[in-house]
Every structure is written in C-alpha cells, then in structure tokens.
Design a protein around this motif. Structure first.
Motif, PDB file in Angstrom:
ATOM      1  N   GLU A   1     -24.264 -29.611 -29.520  1.00 31.43           N
ATOM      2  CA  GLU A   1     -24.502 -28.379 -28.779  1.00 31.43           C
ATOM      3  C   GLU A   1     -23.276 -28.053 -27.931  1.00 31.43           C
ATOM      4  OE1 GLU A   1     -26.966 -26.208 -28.660  1.00 31.43           O
ATOM      5  OE2 GLU A   1     -28.363 -27.242 -30.028  1.00 31.43           O
ATOM      6  N   LEU A   2     -22.947 -26.774 -27.837  1.00 28.16           N
ATOM      7  CA  LEU A   2     -21.889 -26.360 -26.932  1.00 28.16           C
ATOM      8  C   LEU A   2     -22.383 -26.455 -25.499  1.00 28.16           C
ATOM      9  CD1 LEU A   2     -20.375 -23.134 -28.577  1.00 28.16           C
ATOM     10  CD2 LEU A   2     -19.306 -25.379 -28.411  1.00 28.16           C
ATOM     11  N   PRO A   3     -21.532 -26.833 -24.552  1.00 29.17           N
ATOM     12  CA  PRO A   3     -21.945 -26.786 -23.147  1.00 29.17           C
ATOM     13  C   PRO A   3     -22.184 -25.345 -22.715  1.00 29.17           C
ATOM     14  CG  PRO A   3     -19.600 -27.295 -23.340  1.00 29.17           C
ATOM     15  CD  PRO A   3     -20.161 -27.335 -24.732  1.00 29.17           C
ATOM     16  N   GLY A   4     -22.992 -25.170 -21.694  1.00 32.33           N
ATOM     17  CA  GLY A   4     -23.355 -23.830 -21.270  1.00 32.33           C
ATOM     18  C   GLY A   4     -22.193 -22.967 -20.830  1.00 32.33           C
ATOM     19  N   TRP A   5     -21.115 -23.597 -20.367  1.00 35.65           N
ATOM     20  CA  TRP A   5     -19.979 -22.817 -19.852  1.00 35.65           C
ATOM     21  C   TRP A   5     -19.003 -22.398 -20.940  1.00 35.65           C
ATOM     22  CZ3 TRP A   5     -15.793 -25.549 -21.344  1.00 35.65           C
ATOM     23  CH2 TRP A   5     -15.909 -26.940 -21.466  1.00 35.65           C
ATOM     24  N   ALA A   6     -19.134 -22.911 -22.168  1.00 35.27           N
ATOM     25  CA  ALA A   6     -18.165 -22.611 -23.224  1.00 35.27           C
ATOM     26  C   ALA A   6     -18.215 -21.140 -23.589  1.00 35.27           C
ATOM     27  CB  ALA A   6     -18.442 -23.475 -24.449  1.00 35.27           C
ATOM     28  N   GLY A   7     -17.034 -20.554 -23.764  1.00 43.46           N
ATOM     29  CA  GLY A   7     -16.975 -19.130 -24.086  1.00 43.46           C
ATOM     30  C   GLY A   7     -15.689 -18.744 -24.779  1.00 43.46           C
ATOM     31  N   SER A   8     -15.289 -17.497 -24.614  1.00 44.73           N
ATOM     32  CA  SER A   8     -14.194 -16.922 -25.390  1.00 44.73           C
ATOM     33  C   SER A   8     -12.820 -17.482 -25.042  1.00 44.73           C
ATOM     34  CB  SER A   8     -14.178 -15.405 -25.207  1.00 44.73           C
ATOM     35  OG  SER A   8     -14.019 -15.065 -23.834  1.00 44.73           O
ATOM     36  N   VAL A   9     -12.694 -18.170 -23.916  1.00 42.22           N
ATOM     37  CA  VAL A   9     -11.392 -18.724 -23.539  1.00 42.22           C
ATOM     38  C   VAL A   9     -11.266 -20.193 -23.933  1.00 42.22           C
ATOM     39  CG1 VAL A   9     -10.988 -17.107 -21.653  1.00 42.22           C
ATOM     40  CG2 VAL A   9     -12.252 -19.221 -21.213  1.00 42.22           C
ATOM     41  N   ASP A  10     -12.218 -20.678 -24.705  1.00 37.97           N
ATOM     42  CA  ASP A  10     -12.221 -22.086 -25.105  1.00 37.97           C
ATOM     43  C   ASP A  10     -11.994 -22.218 -26.610  1.00 37.97           C
ATOM     44  OD1 ASP A  10     -12.910 -23.004 -22.447  1.00 37.97           O
ATOM     45  OD2 ASP A  10     -14.914 -22.189 -22.849  1.00 37.97           O
ATOM     46  N   LEU A  11     -11.585 -23.403 -27.032  1.00 38.57           N
ATOM     47  CA  LEU A  11     -11.276 -23.691 -28.429  1.00 38.57           C
ATOM     48  C   LEU A  11     -12.157 -24.837 -28.905  1.00 38.57           C
ATOM     49  CD1 LEU A  11      -9.496 -23.555 -31.020  1.00 38.57           C
ATOM     50  CD2 LEU A  11      -7.879 -25.090 -29.849  1.00 38.57           C
TER      51      LEU A  11
ATOM     52  N   ALA B   1     -20.649 -21.160 -31.787  1.00 35.72           N
ATOM     53  CA  ALA B   1     -19.340 -20.866 -31.210  1.00 35.72           C
ATOM     54  C   ALA B   1     -18.909 -19.431 -31.507  1.00 35.72           C
ATOM     55  CB  ALA B   1     -18.304 -21.844 -31.755  1.00 35.72           C
ATOM     56  N   TYR B   2     -19.225 -18.958 -32.713  1.00 34.11           N
ATOM     57  CA  TYR B   2     -18.878 -17.583 -33.085  1.00 34.11           C
ATOM     58  C   TYR B   2     -19.607 -16.585 -32.188  1.00 34.11           C
ATOM     59  CZ  TYR B   2     -18.545 -13.348 -35.921  1.00 34.11           C
ATOM     60  OH  TYR B   2     -18.327 -12.063 -36.356  1.00 34.11           O
ATOM     61  N   ARG B   3     -20.878 -16.852 -31.923  1.00 33.28           N
ATOM     62  CA  ARG B   3     -21.648 -15.954 -31.055  1.00 33.28           C
ATOM     63  C   ARG B   3     -21.123 -15.966 -29.633  1.00 33.28           C
ATOM     64  NH1 ARG B   3     -25.967 -18.384 -33.914  1.00 33.28           N
ATOM     65  NH2 ARG B   3     -26.441 -19.695 -32.097  1.00 33.28           N
ATOM     66  N   ARG B   4     -20.626 -17.117 -29.188  1.00 31.52           N
ATOM     67  CA  ARG B   4     -20.090 -17.232 -27.827  1.00 31.52           C
ATOM     68  C   ARG B   4     -18.670 -16.684 -27.721  1.00 31.52           C
ATOM     69  NH1 ARG B   4     -21.753 -21.813 -24.720  1.00 31.52           N
ATOM     70  NH2 ARG B   4     -23.948 -22.300 -25.160  1.00 31.52           N
ATOM     71  N   GLY B   5     -18.003 -16.456 -28.846  1.00 34.85           N
ATOM     72  CA  GLY B   5     -16.630 -15.977 -28.811  1.00 34.85           C
ATOM     73  C   GLY B   5     -15.593 -17.074 -28.807  1.00 34.85           C
ATOM     74  N   CYS B   6     -15.995 -18.351 -29.018  1.00 29.91           N
ATOM     75  CA  CYS B   6     -15.037 -19.460 -29.076  1.00 29.91           C
ATOM     76  C   CYS B   6     -14.227 -19.393 -30.369  1.00 29.91           C
ATOM     77  CB  CYS B   6     -15.765 -20.806 -29.040  1.00 29.91           C
ATOM     78  SG  CYS B   6     -16.549 -21.222 -27.487  1.00 29.91           S
ATOM     79  N   SER B   7     -12.958 -19.718 -30.275  1.00 27.52           N
ATOM     80  CA  SER B   7     -12.159 -19.901 -31.482  1.00 27.52           C
ATOM     81  C   SER B   7     -12.550 -21.221 -32.124  1.00 27.52           C
ATOM     82  CB  SER B   7     -10.666 -19.908 -31.140  1.00 27.52           C
ATOM     83  OG  SER B   7     -10.279 -18.686 -30.541  1.00 27.52           O
ATOM     84  N   VAL B   8     -12.582 -21.256 -33.469  1.00 26.48           N
ATOM     85  CA  VAL B   8     -13.037 -22.443 -34.190  1.00 26.48           C
ATOM     86  C   VAL B   8     -11.987 -22.847 -35.209  1.00 26.48           C
ATOM     87  CG1 VAL B   8     -14.828 -23.445 -35.661  1.00 26.48           C
ATOM     88  CG2 VAL B   8     -15.453 -21.743 -33.930  1.00 26.48           C
ATOM     89  N   VAL B   9     -11.645 -24.133 -35.212  1.00 28.24           N
ATOM     90  CA  VAL B   9     -10.785 -24.723 -36.232  1.00 28.24           C
ATOM     91  C   VAL B   9     -11.467 -25.989 -36.709  1.00 28.24           C
ATOM     92  CG1 VAL B   9      -8.528 -25.707 -36.780  1.00 28.24           C
ATOM     93  CG2 VAL B   9      -8.695 -23.785 -35.171  1.00 28.24           C
ATOM     94  N   ALA B  10     -11.554 -26.185 -38.013  1.00 24.42           N
ATOM     95  CA  ALA B  10     -12.228 -27.358 -38.565  1.00 24.42           C
ATOM     96  C   ALA B  10     -11.340 -28.057 -39.575  1.00 24.42           C
ATOM     97  CB  ALA B  10     -13.552 -26.966 -39.214  1.00 24.42           C
ATOM     98  N   VAL B  11     -11.410 -29.386 -39.582  1.00 23.09           N
ATOM     99  CA  VAL B  11     -10.769 -30.223 -40.597  1.00 23.09           C
ATOM    100  C   VAL B  11     -11.874 -31.021 -41.264  1.00 23.09           C
ATOM    101  CG1 VAL B  11      -9.037 -31.972 -41.088  1.00 23.09           C
ATOM    102  CG2 VAL B  11      -8.699 -30.395 -39.163  1.00 23.09           C
ATOM    103  N   ALA B  12     -12.040 -30.822 -42.569  1.00 25.61           N
ATOM    104  CA  ALA B  12     -13.108 -31.483 -43.324  1.00 25.61           C
ATOM    105  C   ALA B  12     -12.760 -31.408 -44.802  1.00 25.61           C
ATOM    106  CB  ALA B  12     -14.456 -30.812 -43.046  1.00 25.61           C
TER     107      ALA B  12
END
Length: 375
Positions: A100-110, A130-141
C-alpha cells in the motif's frame, strides 16, 4: 558441517549448485552491462526530470528489493528519502503479499517497483493506485508479465529485467547475486538521470569490470588458499559470524551478507556498524560464544562431539587504512576475547566500485558456505 574438500572440487560444486548461484555470482558483471542496455532501450536516458522527487518509494518482494532499497538509500543520503514499502500478508507467495502507498504519497513522489517475478497482483494494484495519486512509476521485472502491462497502462516506465536462460530452471533465490544486480542496475541508471545519486555510464562500466575481476579471483576453479571467498567460507564453517562494517557504503554490504547467509546456507549472523558495534557486541564476545569460553573444549571427542559454536568477527571496510578508523579498536576488542577476525577491504576505486567488490566477495562466500554445507 562444512565439507572443505568440496571447496576445491569445481565439479562437485557445480553438481551441488542446483539453483545456479555460482553462475549468478560469476555473471554479475554481464548482468550489469545487460541491465544498463535495457535501461537505455527503455528510454531512461531520454527522460527530462523536473527536479528531484520529494521521496523515492521502493516496493518488491524478498531480499533483493530490501537490499536494493538499503543501498539506494545509502547512496542517496539526505537528498531525497528512500523508503521501502514493506509488504503485508499471510505468506510470502506472490498472490498473498500486499503493498500500500502511504497516505502522504502524491504527485511529487517516485514509486520504484523491483521484482524478479512480476505476477504479484498487489504490485499491479499498487501501480494503479500510484497512477490515481499522480506518482511517477518505474518498474524492473521480467518482460511479458502482468506487471509490465499494468505499468504501461499507468503511463509509467517499464525496464525488462536482465535474465539468463537458467533462471527459469529453478526457483530464484531472493539473495541470488544475479537477481540483485539485475534489479539494482536499472534503478542506478534512473536515479543518476534524475540527479539523486551519481552513477554515470563510465562508473557502471567500472562496476561491471570490478565484478568480472572478483569473479576471476573467487571462481570455483581458484584454490581456497588464494581465493578470498572460499577462505572466508572455510573460516565461518563452525562459527557465528559477527559482521562489523566501517564506512557508509559498507553497511549495506554487511547487511546483505548477513541476509544471504541466512537464506542460502541457513546460518545466523549478527551485523552492526563501527564504532557502535564495539559496545553493542562487547557482552556477546565476553559471553559463552567467545573462543575462550569453553576451556574443556580441548578434551572434546573430535569424532563423536560437534565443535562448540564460537563467534568470529568479519570486518568489512570501505576506507583506506590511513584514514580515521575504528579498525584497531575492533581488532583489540576481538583479540582480547580470543575471538578470531576476518577482514575484507576493497581495492581502490570509486564508491560504487568498492561497494560492488565487498558485495561480490561476500556473495561468493555465502554461496560457497551454502554449497559445501549441504554436500
């Protein structure tokens, strides 16, 4: 009991290595180069960052994600806090873990996601959150997994994990050297691009070269007497490793070593940073685990009775001898309690190079201890 004869039998080691751990350690340099190429092809170099993120959140299962977050947080320092999102759940299975994302995570976080699996439903949900919150997302998988599709749908960046054909033959160990470098390297490239750490292409090339050099020094064909990893494994055969680290970047290497010993060889280990380690472990070294604690051990039946477990200090340093150091005090404390000490210090080089050397040597040592203990 450790079968020390197996350490100098390359064929026996290869037969015992059913999870490809030695191959993963030997190919670490190649994984770094492949991972850099994958990051470049994914477009990391074309990013146009608009300042540093407020915080970097890292999610993923197992030791590889934990060690990645630990190392990146150490390298980033106070620039932007690096926070690992620990999973909840009733079992360590892909379908049971929850993030789960922490409650404070938002558009200025990665948000960074690092996983050798990619089928975890909760990581897909985390990407959508994260997309709904506006966070940038990068994944390695691994490529072609549900997570890859989810990241694309969230307009994030997906970097295919650098894998080898034998990765699919057996379940991947979370502490596997190959897994660690395949997940870490693209994130180093990314965080260098956004200015959070310094990991330019030439530095990563030096890391790959240093890993190749360690693979030559610590490979299964190199005899124990001239192989630092086999030597360390033999020294820890009947010991409780007490890992002391000195220098900022040595801390993650020591913590990774302790975790790898537990996962790969079933050995417990304690780890602490100098100089605090001297007070934190002084009572331990003065207690029943000290080598001098069992004076009757001389009369032990060497055939019927197993040896008593005694502590052995493993000192990992990333500082030159001439600098400010607690190493002399550490040696004095250990020797005053008749506790043997093993020391590892990398050759000169940049911070990433020296850290890579400490990780590589201890990775090989953990693998050798695991293989020779199970023979």
């Amino acid at each position: 009991m450790l079968d020390e004869s197996l350490l100098d039998t390359p064929e026996g080691l290869a037969e015992a290595d059913r999870r490809g751990l030695l191959r993963g350690a030997a190919e670490a340099g190649a994984r770094v180069r492949t991972a850099v190429r994958h990051a470049t092809e994914a477009g990391v170099g074309d990013l146009k960052p608009d300042g540093r993120p407020r915080a970097v959140l890292i999610a993923g299962p197992g030791a590889a994600a934990t060690h990645t977050a630990d190392l990146l947080g150490t390298l980033a320092g106070a620039g932007s806090p690096v926070v690992r999102l620990a999973p909840a759940g009733v079992a360590p299975a892909a379908g049971a873990l929850r993030w789960e994302l922490p409650g404070w995570a938002g558009s200025v976080d990665l948000l960074l996601i690092a996983t050798p699996d990619g089928t975890e439903p909760s990581l897909t949900l985390l990407t959508e959150q994260a997309y709904r919150r506006g966070c940038s997302v990068v994944a390695v998988a691994p490529a072609g997994t549900p997570l890859a599709e989810s990241v694309a749908g969230a307009h994030g960046m997906f970097v295919p994990m650098a894998t080898a054909p034998y990765d699919q033959e057996e379940p991947l160990a979370a502490s596997s050297p190959g897994v660690f470098w395949a997940l870490l390297t693209p994130l180093l490239v990314l965080l260098d691009r956004i200015g959070l750490i310094s990991a330019p292409p030439d530095a990563l090339q030096k890391v790959a070269d240093r890993l190749d050099h360690i693979a030559e020094r610590c490979g299964p064909a190199i005899a124990t007497y001239s192989n630092p990893a086999k030597t360390l494994a033999a020294e820890l055969a009947d010991a409780l490793p007490v890992v002391w680290t000195e220098g900022t970047s040595a801390g993650p290497a020591g913590r990774r070593f302790a975790a790898a010993l537990a996962e790969l060889s079933g050995r417990a280990a304690l780890v602490a940073e100098l100089p605090e380690a001297l007070s934190a472990h002084s009572a331990l070294l003065a207690g029943p685990l000290a080598a001098s604690a069992d004076p009757d051990d001389f009369f032990r039946d060497r055939v019927e009775e197993p040896p008593a477990l005694h502590a052995r200090v493993v000192l990992l340093r990333d500082r030159p001898i001439g600098g400010l150091t607690a190493a002399p005090a550490a040696r004095d404390v250990a020797l005053s309690h008749d506790t043997p000490i093993s020391e590892l210090e990398p050759e000169e080089g940049g911070e990433l190079e020296t850290l890579a050397e400490l990780i590589a040597v201890t990775d090989f040592a953990a693998v050798y201890l695991a293989l020779a203990s199970r023979a």
